[in-house]
Write a protein that holds these residues in place. Structure first.
Motif, PDB file in Angstrom:
ATOM      1  N   PHE A   1      30.011  31.036  30.003  1.00  0.00           N
ATOM      2  CA  PHE A   1      30.197  29.610  30.284  1.00  0.00           C
ATOM      3  C   PHE A   1      29.272  29.158  31.404  1.00  0.00           C
ATOM      4  N   LEU A   2      29.184  29.951  32.464  1.00  0.00           N
ATOM      5  CA  LEU A   2      28.304  29.585  33.577  1.00  0.00           C
ATOM      6  C   LEU A   2      26.837  29.591  33.168  1.00  0.00           C
ATOM      7  N   LEU A   3      26.461  30.515  32.288  1.00  0.00           N
ATOM      8  CA  LEU A   3      25.075  30.561  31.834  1.00  0.00           C
ATOM      9  C   LEU A   3      24.759  29.432  30.849  1.00  0.00           C
TER      10      LEU A   3
ATOM     11  N   LEU B   1      25.945  22.934  27.499  1.00  0.00           N
ATOM     12  CA  LEU B   1      27.266  22.339  27.312  1.00  0.00           C
ATOM     13  C   LEU B   1      27.380  20.965  27.964  1.00  0.00           C
ATOM     14  N   ARG B   2      26.576  20.684  28.974  1.00  0.00           N
ATOM     15  CA  ARG B   2      26.594  19.360  29.616  1.00  0.00           C
ATOM     16  C   ARG B   2      26.179  18.265  28.649  1.00  0.00           C
TER      17      ARG B   2
ATOM     18  N   LEU C   1      16.891  29.913  27.503  1.00  0.00           N
ATOM     19  CA  LEU C   1      17.169  31.290  27.100  1.00  0.00           C
ATOM     20  C   LEU C   1      18.515  31.753  27.649  1.00  0.00           C
ATOM     21  N   LEU C   2      18.778  31.457  28.910  1.00  0.00           N
ATOM     22  CA  LEU C   2      20.059  31.831  29.511  1.00  0.00           C
ATOM     23  C   LEU C   2      21.213  31.082  28.856  1.00  0.00           C
ATOM     24  N   ALA C   3      21.006  29.816  28.514  1.00  0.00           N
ATOM     25  CA  ALA C   3      22.066  29.027  27.894  1.00  0.00           C
ATOM     26  C   ALA C   3      22.420  29.562  26.514  1.00  0.00           C
ATOM     27  N   ILE C   4      21.430  29.919  25.745  1.00  0.00           N
ATOM     28  CA  ILE C   4      21.696  30.477  24.410  1.00  0.00           C
ATOM     29  C   ILE C   4      22.405  31.818  24.536  1.00  0.00           C
ATOM     30  N   PHE C   5      21.946  32.655  25.458  1.00  0.00           N
ATOM     31  CA  PHE C   5      22.630  33.927  25.685  1.00  0.00           C
ATOM     32  C   PHE C   5      24.051  33.696  26.192  1.00  0.00           C
ATOM     33  N   GLY C   6      24.264  32.671  27.003  1.00  0.00           N
ATOM     34  CA  GLY C   6      25.600  32.347  27.485  1.00  0.00           C
ATOM     35  C   GLY C   6      26.546  31.989  26.352  1.00  0.00           C
TER      36      GLY C   6
ATOM     37  N   ILE D   1      26.291  33.041  23.289  1.00  0.00           N
ATOM     38  CA  ILE D   1      26.554  34.313  22.603  1.00  0.00           C
ATOM     39  C   ILE D   1      27.594  35.114  23.376  1.00  0.00           C
ATOM     40  N   ALA D   2      27.497  35.123  24.704  1.00  0.00           N
ATOM     41  CA  ALA D   2      28.444  35.877  25.524  1.00  0.00           C
ATOM     42  C   ALA D   2      29.861  35.311  25.407  1.00  0.00           C
ATOM     43  N   VAL D   3      29.984  33.996  25.328  1.00  0.00           N
ATOM     44  CA  VAL D   3      31.305  33.387  25.157  1.00  0.00           C
ATOM     45  C   VAL D   3      31.909  33.821  23.828  1.00  0.00           C
TER      46      VAL D   3
END
Length: 117
Positions: A14-16, A21-22, A96-101, A103-105
């Motif tokens: 979520f943080l990534l 998400l904004r 890149l971090l947002a897309i990985f974030g 995936i992590a969620v």
């Protein structure tokens, strides 16, 4: 311990992913406010993700059936959240971090519903 790994994947993801998400209409502002409140504790989430992911990686390497994607994603979430503290360099690109974030969620939610046996 598995619950800590799953929650670290969800919160860390979520943080990534907050930069993407904004942009959600009507919900983005509320998500951004929630992320702003949690962001100062992001390094704690990163440490928990690294420790829990590393623990399960070692357990599954030496004793378990195989290495699962939950622990790999957890370790990567921890590294991403602690990147500036570990390397003293700029973070990788935000997209890149947002897309990985995201995936992590998804991986964290999947881990909540997967039996630990």
């Amino acid at each position: 311990m598995a619950l800590l790994l799953d929650l670290a994947n969800i919160v860390g993801g979520f943080l990534l992913a907050i930069s993407l998400l904004r942009r959600i209409p009507r919900a983005g502002d509320n998500l951004a406010r929630a992320a702003d409140r949690v962001a100062p504790f992001g390094w704690i989430v990163g440490v928990v993700a690294l420790v829990a992911g590393g623990y399960y990686l070692l357990v599954h390497l030496f004793d378990g059936p195989r290495v699962f994607h939950y622990e790999i994603v957890g370790i990567l979430v921890g590294v991403a959240l602690l990147w500036d503290r570990l390397t003293r360099r700029n973070a990788p690109p935000a997209l890149l971090l947002a897309i990985f974030g995201l995936i992590a969620v998804v991986v964290g939610i999947q881990g909540l519903f997967t039996p630990d046996g």
